[in-house]
Motif scaffolding. Structure first.
Motif, short mmCIF file in Angstrom:
data_model
loop_
_atom_site.label_atom_id
_atom_site.label_comp_id
_atom_site.label_asym_id
_atom_site.label_seq_id
_atom_site.Cartn_x
_atom_site.Cartn_y
_atom_site.Cartn_z
N LYS A 89 1.29 -0.81 0.22
CA LYS A 89 -0.07 -0.33 0.10
C LYS A 89 0.99 1.25 -0.20
N THR A 90 0.48 2.24 -1.27
CA THR A 90 1.54 3.40 -1.38
C THR A 90 0.92 4.18 -0.66
N PRO A 93 1.95 8.60 -1.28
CA PRO A 93 2.25 8.83 -2.93
C PRO A 93 3.71 9.97 -3.18
N THR A 98 11.37 7.29 -9.76
CA THR A 98 10.60 5.84 -9.83
C THR A 98 11.63 5.22 -9.74
N GLN A 149 8.55 2.41 -6.27
CA GLN A 149 8.13 3.09 -5.94
C GLN A 149 8.75 4.92 -6.08
N SER A 153 8.02 8.54 -1.00
CA SER A 153 6.84 7.73 -0.81
C SER A 153 6.81 7.47 0.42
N ARG A 154 5.68 7.04 1.47
CA ARG A 154 5.76 6.22 2.46
C ARG A 154 5.13 4.70 1.96
N VAL A 155 5.45 3.61 1.81
CA VAL A 155 5.38 2.45 1.66
C VAL A 155 5.13 1.71 3.18
#
Length: 339
Positions: A89-90, A93, A98, A149, A153-155
């Protein structure tokens, strides 16, 4: 636990016949924790074994506090049965580049067990973690979940055992072979063969020393040895900032991620370059030639440093891979990150 090596084969810069460090595999930095995402071996379900790993959107546990990027999160216990596939789950964003397989990523993260919410590892408070992604150097769930990702980003990942530490688990970290792992990962930076130092240019005023380019476009900087300099090489090590960064100060015990280029003082001929190979160099500073050990310790991450290494802190009276005996060498080095 034993950890994967960060040492890459670098043709001219191992202390052995191949260059400045050892060819032998060495462990990651001593600060890397036992429950860190670098595994002792690729568990079943490694990228090479499961190229078609299925990725699903959940379930992943709720983040109950620390919801801002690069703020330490608190993660709830998982609700219900975790997915048998990799859940990604991102959460936030990113707006940066990338991540591709083979890139180094610098992250902060928290890792805990899905069923119990027991935290087994975190980089928050210790300092960011940097490693290469998509190459089997970290657990397969990271390799699969982070490629694609974006930086900033926080993933959140929920990683089944086969893509974590396998059926053996990781007893040192308190991870059983049946545990699904949860990671919240903040992607801080990405490094690859087109990366450069990010520091501010420092005036180069000494006409008796080489001039080094200050470009930050990922291309090899120029090194211009003064005309008529043959026979006038410095007899002591020279270590000068070209670009001065504002990162952590390098210690003698650190592992470094670098871009570099080396030329001969007498001719200006290039004998080695990461730019030419299109890949970064990662190795323990303590295993490099003395000129690198002495010249990089105390410098700041994010910097470009020029080193002029007389023979006594380079290869002495022995020839080495296109480097004649008793050569003074000139290097430009971009210190991208600590590993």
């Amino acid at each position: 636990m034993r950890r994967r090596s960060v040492l890459l084969a670098v043709p001219a810069l191992l202390l052995t016949a191949a260059g400045c460090g050892s060819k032998d595999d060495k462990s990651d930095a001593a600060s890397s924790p036992s429950g860190s995402p670098s595994g002792s071996s690729a568990p079943s379900g490694s990228p090479s074994a499961t190229p078609g790993t299925k990725i699903v959107g959940g379930p992943v546990p709720e983040i109950t506090a620390g919801s801002a990027f690069n703020q330490k999160p608190t993660i709830a216990k998982g609700a219900g049965t975790p997915a048998k596939d990799l859940a990604v789950k991102t959460v936030i964003p990113g707006s940066g580049p990338t991540i591709a397989s083979g890139d180094y990523v610098q992250v902060n993260y928290v890792g805990q067990v899905y069923d119990t919410a027991k935290v087994f590892d975190t980089s928050f408070g210790r300092g960011p973690y940097t490693n290469v992604i998509g190459q089997g150097k970290v657990i397969p769930g990271w390799d699969r979940g982070l490629v694609g990702q974006k930086v900033k980003s926080r993933v959140e990942l929920a990683i089944p055992p086969a893509l974590g530490y396998g059926s053996a688990g990781n007893s040192q970290a308190g991870i059983k072979g049946t545990d699904t792992l949860v990671f919240v990962i903040d992607v801080l930076q990405r490094f690859n063969g087109k990366s450069s130092a990010t520091g501010a240019a420092v005036p180069q005023k000494d006409a008796s020393l080489p001039k080094v380019g200050t470009n930050t476009d990922g291309k090899a900087p120029s090194i211009d040895v003064p005309k008529g300099a043959k026979g006038k090489a410095p007899t002591k090590l020279v270590s000068e900032y070209i670009l001065e960064g504002d990162g952590a100060v390098v210690k003698a015990t650190d592992n470094l991620l670098l871009q570099y280029k080396g030329v001969l003082w007498d001719t200006g001929k290039e004998f080695d370059s990461t730019y030419g190979r299109g890949e970064l160099a990662a190795f323990p500073l303590a295993q490099l030639i003395k000129g690198w050990q002495q010249g990089l310790a105390g410098k700041k991450v994010g910097s470009r440093v020029m080193l002029v290494t007389p023979p006594d802190v380079a290869y002495g009276n022995k020839a080495n891979n296109g480097i004649p005996a008793n050569s003074t060498l000139v290097f430009t080095l971009d210190i991208l990150a600590l590993l």
